[in-house]
Every structure is written in C-alpha cells, then in structure tokens.
Scaffold this motif. Structure first.
Motif, PDB file in Angstrom:
ATOM      1  N   SER A 182       0.839  -1.193   0.000  1.00  0.00           N
ATOM      2  CA  SER A 182       0.000   0.000   0.000  1.00  0.00           C
ATOM      3  C   SER A 182       0.876   1.245   0.000  1.00  0.00           C
ATOM      4  O   SER A 182       1.722   1.406   0.870  1.00  0.00           O
ATOM      5  CB  SER A 182      -0.869  -0.069   1.255  1.00  0.00           C
ATOM      6  OG  SER A 182      -1.822   0.915   1.233  1.00  0.00           O
TER       7      SER A 182
ATOM      8  N   SER B 244      -6.295   3.619   6.907  1.00  0.00           N
ATOM      9  CA  SER B 244      -7.585   3.629   6.227  1.00  0.00           C
ATOM     10  C   SER B 244      -7.477   2.539   5.159  1.00  0.00           C
ATOM     11  O   SER B 244      -6.391   2.187   4.754  1.00  0.00           O
ATOM     12  CB  SER B 244      -7.899   4.976   5.590  1.00  0.00           C
ATOM     13  OG  SER B 244      -6.851   5.372   4.774  1.00  0.00           O
TER      14      SER B 244
ATOM     15  N   ALA C 229      -7.253  -0.133   2.158  1.00  0.00           N
ATOM     16  CA  ALA C 229      -6.608  -0.126   0.849  1.00  0.00           C
ATOM     17  C   ALA C 229      -7.175  -1.268   0.014  1.00  0.00           C
ATOM     18  O   ALA C 229      -7.338  -2.362   0.513  1.00  0.00           O
ATOM     19  CB  ALA C 229      -5.105  -0.327   1.013  1.00  0.00           C
TER      20      ALA C 229
ATOM     21  N   VAL D 197       0.726  -8.201   1.033  1.00  0.00           N
ATOM     22  CA  VAL D 197       0.642  -7.707   2.412  1.00  0.00           C
ATOM     23  C   VAL D 197      -0.794  -7.246   2.600  1.00  0.00           C
ATOM     24  O   VAL D 197      -1.326  -6.511   1.768  1.00  0.00           O
ATOM     25  CB  VAL D 197       1.582  -6.497   2.644  1.00  0.00           C
ATOM     26  CG1 VAL D 197       1.489  -6.025   4.099  1.00  0.00           C
ATOM     27  CG2 VAL D 197       3.018  -6.850   2.298  1.00  0.00           C
TER      28      VAL D 197
ATOM     29  N   GLN E 249      -8.383  -8.806   3.842  1.00  0.00           N
ATOM     30  CA  GLN E 249      -7.790  -8.930   2.501  1.00  0.00           C
ATOM     31  C   GLN E 249      -7.194 -10.314   2.287  1.00  0.00           C
ATOM     32  O   GLN E 249      -7.367 -10.930   1.233  1.00  0.00           O
ATOM     33  CB  GLN E 249      -6.727  -7.840   2.318  1.00  0.00           C
ATOM     34  CG  GLN E 249      -7.328  -6.453   2.260  1.00  0.00           C
ATOM     35  CD  GLN E 249      -6.286  -5.359   2.377  1.00  0.00           C
ATOM     36  OE1 GLN E 249      -5.323  -5.465   3.122  1.00  0.00           O
ATOM     37  NE2 GLN E 249      -6.494  -4.282   1.639  1.00  0.00           N
TER      38      GLN E 249
ATOM     39  N   PHE F 160      -1.586  -7.639  11.801  1.00  0.00           N
ATOM     40  CA  PHE F 160      -2.577  -7.706  12.872  1.00  0.00           C
ATOM     41  C   PHE F 160      -3.538  -6.550  12.633  1.00  0.00           C
ATOM     42  O   PHE F 160      -3.130  -5.499  12.133  1.00  0.00           O
ATOM     43  CB  PHE F 160      -1.940  -7.494  14.250  1.00  0.00           C
ATOM     44  CG  PHE F 160      -1.009  -8.590  14.688  1.00  0.00           C
ATOM     45  CD1 PHE F 160      -0.982  -9.821  14.057  1.00  0.00           C
ATOM     46  CD2 PHE F 160      -0.150  -8.385  15.766  1.00  0.00           C
ATOM     47  CE1 PHE F 160      -0.124 -10.830  14.481  1.00  0.00           C
ATOM     48  CE2 PHE F 160       0.709  -9.379  16.197  1.00  0.00           C
ATOM     49  CZ  PHE F 160       0.737 -10.601  15.558  1.00  0.00           C
TER      50      PHE F 160
ATOM     51  N   GLN G 144      -8.878  -2.741  13.908  1.00  0.00           N
ATOM     52  CA  GLN G 144      -9.897  -2.017  13.154  1.00  0.00           C
ATOM     53  C   GLN G 144      -9.256  -1.043  12.179  1.00  0.00           C
ATOM     54  O   GLN G 144      -8.098  -0.712  12.292  1.00  0.00           O
ATOM     55  CB  GLN G 144     -10.810  -1.217  14.082  1.00  0.00           C
ATOM     56  CG  GLN G 144     -10.121  -0.153  14.895  1.00  0.00           C
ATOM     57  CD  GLN G 144     -10.327  -0.334  16.375  1.00  0.00           C
ATOM     58  OE1 GLN G 144     -11.281  -0.951  16.787  1.00  0.00           O
ATOM     59  NE2 GLN G 144      -9.416   0.187  17.173  1.00  0.00           N
TER      60      GLN G 144
ATOM     61  N   ASN H 236       0.984   4.902  14.437  1.00  0.00           N
ATOM     62  CA  ASN H 236       1.243   3.508  14.776  1.00  0.00           C
ATOM     63  C   ASN H 236       0.170   3.010  15.740  1.00  0.00           C
ATOM     64  O   ASN H 236      -0.385   3.804  16.492  1.00  0.00           O
ATOM     65  CB  ASN H 236       2.629   3.364  15.425  1.00  0.00           C
ATOM     66  CG  ASN H 236       3.107   1.911  15.428  1.00  0.00           C
ATOM     67  OD1 ASN H 236       2.395   1.021  14.975  1.00  0.00           O
ATOM     68  ND2 ASN H 236       4.304   1.686  15.921  1.00  0.00           N
TER      69      ASN H 236
ATOM     70  N   GLY I  45       2.597  -4.630  15.905  1.00  0.00           N
ATOM     71  CA  GLY I  45       3.476  -3.895  16.815  1.00  0.00           C
ATOM     72  C   GLY I  45       3.305  -4.341  18.259  1.00  0.00           C
ATOM     73  O   GLY I  45       4.234  -4.225  19.059  1.00  0.00           O
ATOM     74  N   ILE I  46       2.142  -4.872  18.620  1.00  0.00           N
ATOM     75  CA  ILE I  46       1.887  -5.163  20.037  1.00  0.00           C
ATOM     76  C   ILE I  46       2.905  -6.156  20.593  1.00  0.00           C
ATOM     77  O   ILE I  46       3.298  -7.103  19.918  1.00  0.00           O
ATOM     78  CB  ILE I  46       0.469  -5.713  20.329  1.00  0.00           C
ATOM     79  CG1 ILE I  46       0.126  -6.874  19.425  1.00  0.00           C
ATOM     80  CG2 ILE I  46      -0.586  -4.646  20.352  1.00  0.00           C
ATOM     81  CD1 ILE I  46      -0.904  -7.779  20.061  1.00  0.00           C
TER      82      ILE I  46
HETATM   83  C1  FAD Z   1      -5.272  -1.032   9.128  1.00  0.00           C
HETATM   84  C2  FAD Z   1      -4.175  -1.562  10.018  1.00  0.00           C
HETATM   85  C3  FAD Z   1      -4.460  -1.872  11.338  1.00  0.00           C
HETATM   86  C4  FAD Z   1      -3.447  -2.375  12.161  1.00  0.00           C
HETATM   87  N1  FAD Z   1      -3.754  -2.682  13.458  1.00  0.00           N
HETATM   88  C5  FAD Z   1      -2.802  -3.171  14.280  1.00  0.00           C
HETATM   89  C6  FAD Z   1      -3.123  -3.465  15.637  1.00  0.00           C
HETATM   90  O1  FAD Z   1      -4.239  -3.267  16.099  1.00  0.00           O
HETATM   91  N2  FAD Z   1      -2.109  -3.978  16.421  1.00  0.00           N
HETATM   92  C7  FAD Z   1      -0.866  -4.207  15.937  1.00  0.00           C
HETATM   93  O2  FAD Z   1      -0.004  -4.675  16.700  1.00  0.00           O
HETATM   94  N3  FAD Z   1      -0.534  -3.928  14.653  1.00  0.00           N
HETATM   95  C8  FAD Z   1      -1.472  -3.428  13.818  1.00  0.00           C
HETATM   96  N4  FAD Z   1      -1.174  -3.149  12.501  1.00  0.00           N
HETATM   97  C9  FAD Z   1       0.160  -3.558  11.975  1.00  0.00           C
HETATM   98  C10 FAD Z   1       1.268  -2.551  12.276  1.00  0.00           C
HETATM   99  O3  FAD Z   1       0.797  -1.238  12.219  1.00  0.00           O
HETATM  100  C11 FAD Z   1       2.436  -2.687  11.281  1.00  0.00           C
HETATM  101  O4  FAD Z   1       1.967  -2.575   9.947  1.00  0.00           O
HETATM  102  C12 FAD Z   1       3.161  -4.002  11.401  1.00  0.00           C
HETATM  103  O5  FAD Z   1       3.673  -4.134  12.717  1.00  0.00           O
HETATM  104  C13 FAD Z   1       4.330  -4.111  10.420  1.00  0.00           C
HETATM  105  O6  FAD Z   1       5.313  -3.203  10.772  1.00  0.00           O
HETATM  106  P1  FAD Z   1       6.679  -3.151   9.960  1.00  0.00           P
HETATM  107  O7  FAD Z   1       7.488  -2.000  10.486  1.00  0.00           O
HETATM  108  O8  FAD Z   1       7.308  -4.507   9.973  1.00  0.00           O
HETATM  109  O9  FAD Z   1       6.119  -2.864   8.508  1.00  0.00           O
HETATM  110  P2  FAD Z   1       6.686  -1.871   7.380  1.00  0.00           P
HETATM  111  O10 FAD Z   1       8.019  -2.364   6.956  1.00  0.00           O
HETATM  112  O11 FAD Z   1       6.525  -0.466   7.791  1.00  0.00           O
HETATM  113  O12 FAD Z   1       5.662  -2.205   6.215  1.00  0.00           O
HETATM  114  C14 FAD Z   1       4.264  -2.032   6.387  1.00  0.00           C
HETATM  115  C15 FAD Z   1       3.605  -2.634   5.189  1.00  0.00           C
HETATM  116  O13 FAD Z   1       2.191  -2.573   5.368  1.00  0.00           O
HETATM  117  C16 FAD Z   1       1.594  -2.078   4.176  1.00  0.00           C
HETATM  118  N5  FAD Z   1       0.361  -1.368   4.537  1.00  0.00           N
HETATM  119  C17 FAD Z   1       0.251  -0.168   5.135  1.00  0.00           C
HETATM  120  N6  FAD Z   1      -1.028   0.188   5.313  1.00  0.00           N
HETATM  121  C18 FAD Z   1      -1.760  -0.820   4.804  1.00  0.00           C
HETATM  122  C19 FAD Z   1      -3.151  -1.048   4.675  1.00  0.00           C
HETATM  123  N7  FAD Z   1      -4.044  -0.169   5.104  1.00  0.00           N
HETATM  124  N8  FAD Z   1      -3.551  -2.208   4.121  1.00  0.00           N
HETATM  125  C20 FAD Z   1      -2.645  -3.116   3.708  1.00  0.00           C
HETATM  126  N9  FAD Z   1      -1.313  -2.945   3.794  1.00  0.00           N
HETATM  127  C21 FAD Z   1      -0.882  -1.820   4.318  1.00  0.00           C
HETATM  128  C22 FAD Z   1       2.636  -1.168   3.593  1.00  0.00           C
HETATM  129  O14 FAD Z   1       2.497  -1.004   2.222  1.00  0.00           O
HETATM  130  C23 FAD Z   1       3.919  -1.915   3.921  1.00  0.00           C
HETATM  131  O15 FAD Z   1       4.199  -2.878   2.941  1.00  0.00           O
HETATM  132  C24 FAD Z   1      -2.133  -2.593  11.661  1.00  0.00           C
HETATM  133  C25 FAD Z   1      -1.859  -2.245  10.344  1.00  0.00           C
HETATM  134  C26 FAD Z   1      -2.856  -1.723   9.523  1.00  0.00           C
HETATM  135  C27 FAD Z   1      -2.499  -1.329   8.109  1.00  0.00           C
END
Ligand code: FAD
Ligand code: SF4
Ligand code: SF4
Length: 373
Positions: free
Chosen positions: A131, A159, A161, A195, A200, A225, A228, A255, A302-303
């Motif tokens: 995304s 939001s 995607a 992803v 999805q 994870f 919402q 985050n 992240g949790i």
């Molecule tokens: C809508 C949403 C809700 C989330 N809720 C939680 C939660 O409640 N608790 C929790 O622990 N973690 C949650 N996460 C996951 C967390 O925020 C991180 O995305 C995850 O820990 C991965 O981190 P990273 O630094 O390894 O990912 P990064 O290396 O930063 O990569 C993130 C990847 O996610 C993709 N992405 C971003 N937004 C979206 C989207 N809306 N739909 C699909 N893919 C997307 C990006 O393109 C990227 O490839 C949520 C993520 C989203 C998108």
C-alpha cells in the motif's frame, strides 16, 4: 459449485452491504473483473456495486470469496488448522530490519519491507502488493518490484486499501488467458507476495481454496494484525482530538499497538486509547473477528514488541523457511539472539496476541448478535 447457481452479488447486497458489513476489501470486484465478467466495480464511495447487472453470471463466486460470508469458513479453518484464538502458529519473534533506511520509515521494525526485499532479491517473487501513501492520510495499492519501491511504501496508514481490487485490475487488463500470460510475462509478474489486513488475506485464501484466478499468483502472504480500520479525518472530529489540540496536519507517523500512537512534527507522541478508536472504526470492522490474520503465512504487528521492533508470528513451514533464510542472510535480526528466541518473551508475545484476538472476537460476536435481534 452447482449449489451456488442463483447466488449473485445481490446476496452480498442484502447480507453484507445493507447490514454495513462490507469492509471494502475489493475481493468480489477483483474476481469479477479478473475473470472478464465485469459486472461489478468499486463505486466512488469505495463500496462495490453493479456496473452492469446484465453481465452477472450468477455463479456465486463473489459471494463465496467475501470475507464477511461464512460458507467457506469451516473449510478454510480446516485447511489452515486455524485454532482459537490466534490460528495455527509455529514460532514467534520480536525482530527488525537490518537496513537503516527501512528502519527510519517503517511503522515498527520494518520486517515487512525487508522480508519482501529478501523475497525479491532471492527471486522467490516478482512483485509485492503493498500500500503506497498518497498525500497526508491517503493510500493506494501498488505492485512493488524493487527495494526502492518497497521502501517508498513502508509505514502504516490506517484507512482501507483495495489491494485485491488492484490485483484484479492487473490481471483483468490482460484477459483472456493467452493475453494474461503474455502481459504478465512481459511485466515479469508471475509470483506475488501480498501484504494485507485479515479481511484482505481471507478473501485471497477463499479464492485459492476454489482455485480461481488471480489468487494463484499470490504465493506468499504477510498478514498485518488488525483491530480495526479508521481514518484520521474521523479522529479529528472527536472530542479527544479537540481536548488534546491534535492538528492532523502535524502528524508525521501513525502507529497502533495497545494504543494508537501519533507522532507529531514537534516530536511529541500522543497516545490515543483504543476505546476512542473503536468509536470511529468502520461498522464492518466491529463485526470482524480476525485480529491475528489467521490465514497468512506470517503475521505481524506492533503489540508486545519494544519501539522499533515488529512482532512476527510464523504460521507454517513456508513462513518458517522464508523467515529463517531472511534471518540467515541478515535481512532481518531477532531482538534477543540471532537464532533462537527467548522463551519468556515468546510466551509474553503469544499471550498479548491472544488477549487482543479474544477481545476482537468478543466484540464481533456482540455486533453480529445485535444484527440478529
Ligand atoms: C489497518 C491496520 C491496522 C493495524 N492494526 C494493528 C493493531 O491493532 N495492532 C498491531 O499490533 N498492529 C497493527 N497493525 C500492523 C502494524 O501497524 C504494522 O503494519 C506491522 O507491525 C508491520 O510493521 P513493519 O514496520 O514490519 O512494517 P513496514 O516495513 O513499515 O511495512 C508495512 C507494510 O504494510 C503495508 N500497509 C500499510 N497500510 C496498509 C493497509 N491499510 N492495508 C494493507 N497494507 C498496508 C505497507 O504497504 C507496507 O508494505 C495494523 C496495520 C494496519 C495497516
Ligand atoms: S468481497 Fe469485500 S468488497 Fe466485496 S462485499 Fe465482501 S467485504 Fe465488501
Ligand atoms: S478489522 Fe481489519 S481485518 Fe477486519 S474488516 Fe476491518 S480492516 Fe478488515
């Protein structure tokens, strides 16, 4: 599929859309366009609709793949051995990317971005559906085929995607079959990683269960994870934002862990309690019961992890193989030690994932029960 004859998008309209249960994953439209039926489209409001009802074949596939319908649920659970409350898992880690550029822009530890980089470099995939952010709070799905493109998409924007819709468009632009092969071969996109949020991933898994295109191109899934989906615009309207004087234009990072954490331009972090976020969640999300992305190969969030680390739940042998190799080739590193995880920390991570999964399932049950009454 004979028993589904007569089922159509009209059933989704009555059972899903009219009850505010559509999570806008785009799965139904993706299937319809990828197979050249073209009866459906995503409307300007972001919800699916008939573009040409006459073209509808009433095969019922769009209904079956919808993550909000239950017909394929048992089969899916069985196939993935999805036990209560977080599905099947074989290992859990707190980890981060080894790349400094990724760490600077990632939501957590950048594991998603760097696992995908590893998959691209080792030619296990030709592209990854991720995304991309557009403007301050917007987003759009792209197929990233290089490390640079992946780094440009790191970070989470909360939001929805339409990943699956994008996949459908990619595939549909090149039907019938010979054209598909020609076009995807030309683009060198035959093997994809996806992803996505649980809704999805679930839609793509249902497509795979039924052996339908374009799901066969997705050979690896990284599930986020998800408690919402919401928009920052909706948060801006809440009393909390006014009391805490949160200017949405000043947010540089978003985050979500056990709270929503907004990093402001000034460097100050504002922590928004989850009960505030629940009030702005889409109605469909309140009825959704999958937190840990039960059907992914690897789930991440992240949790449980410290700042700068991603919690990684390995679900199957494919997930383990990819993760171990990326670890061995130093794309990612575990928090405590390079090969084995710390037992106490593993238990802590699993417990916290379970806590959130159970909370989300209880919320969904309450919402769905309220629809029956
Ligand atoms: C809508 C949403 C809700 C989330 N809720 C939680 C939660 O409640 N608790 C929790 O622990 N973690 C949650 N996460 C996951 C967390 O925020 C991180 O995305 C995850 O820990 C991965 O981190 P990273 O630094 O390894 O990912 P990064 O290396 O930063 O990569 C993130 C990847 O996610 C993709 N992405 C971003 N937004 C979206 C989207 N809306 N739909 C699909 N893919 C997307 C990006 O393109 C990227 O490839 C949520 C993520 C989203 C998108
Ligand atoms: S498949 Fe996705 S977009 Fe289509 S009706 Fe179901 S939830 Fe909505
Ligand atoms: S809570 Fe997450 S997985 Fe569930 S419908 Fe909403 S965005 Fe999709």
């Amino acid at each position: 599929m004979e028993e589904n004859i007569g089922i159509s998008f009209n059933n989704l309209l009555t059972e899903v859309l009219s009850k505010d249960l559509c999570n806008r994953c785009g799965g139904c439209v993706s299937f319809c366009s990828a197979n050249g039926i073209n009866a459906l489209e995503m409307g300007e409001d972001g919800y699916p609709r008939y573009s040409d009802e006459e073209k509808c074949l009433e095969g019922g596939i769009c209904y079956l793949i919808c993550p909000q319908t239950k017909k394929l649920e048992d089969e899916l659970k069985q196939k993935f051995d999805a036990k209560f409350p977080i599905g099947n898992w074989v290992d859990v880690f707190s980890a981060r990317s080894t790349n400094e550029d990724v760490k600077k822009v990632a939501t957590d530890g950048g594991v998603v971005t760097y696992l995908l980089s590893y998959l691209l470099d080792s030619k296990k995939i030709d592209g990854a559906i991720v995304s991309k952010r557009i403007g301050a709070c917007g987003k759009g799905p792209i197929i990233a085929t290089s490390k640079e493109e992946l780094i440009g998409t790191a970070g989470s924007y909360f939001s929805e995607a339409l990943h699956l819709d994008k996949l459908g468009t990619e595939y549909a632009s090149c039907f019938p079959v010979i054209k598909v092969i020609q076009e995807s071969a030309k683009k060198n996109i035959k093997k994809l990683a996806l992803v996505g949020t649980p809704c999805q991933i679930k839609a793509i898994r249902k497509m795979q269960l039924m052996n339908i295109v374009p799901a066969d191109m997705v050979i690896f899934t990284i599930g986020l994870f998800c408690l919402q989906c919401f928009t920052l615009e909706d948060l801006a309207k809440k009393e909390f934002a006014k009391i805490h004087n949160i200017n949405m234009d000043d947010i540089v990072k978003v985050n979500i862990k056990d709270k929503l954490i907004l990093t402001m331009k000034s460097g100050i972090c504002v922590q928004v309690p989850l009960d505030i976020i629940e009030k702005i969640a889409r109605p469909a999300c309140i009825a959704c019961d999958d937190f840990a992305n039960d059907y992914a190969d690897i789930s991440v969030g992240g949790i449980g992890s410290d700042e700068g680390f991603t919690t990684v739940l390995i679900r199957n042998s494919l997930g383990r193989e990819v993760y171990s190799d990326a670890l061995y080739k130093k794309y990612i590193e575990n928090k405590n030690c390079k090969c084995m995880n710390d037992k106490d920390e593993s238990n802590y991570l699993i417990d916290i994932i379970k806590e959130f999964a159970i909370r989300k399932k209880a919320r969904a049950e309450k919402r769905l029960n309220s629809l029956i009454k």
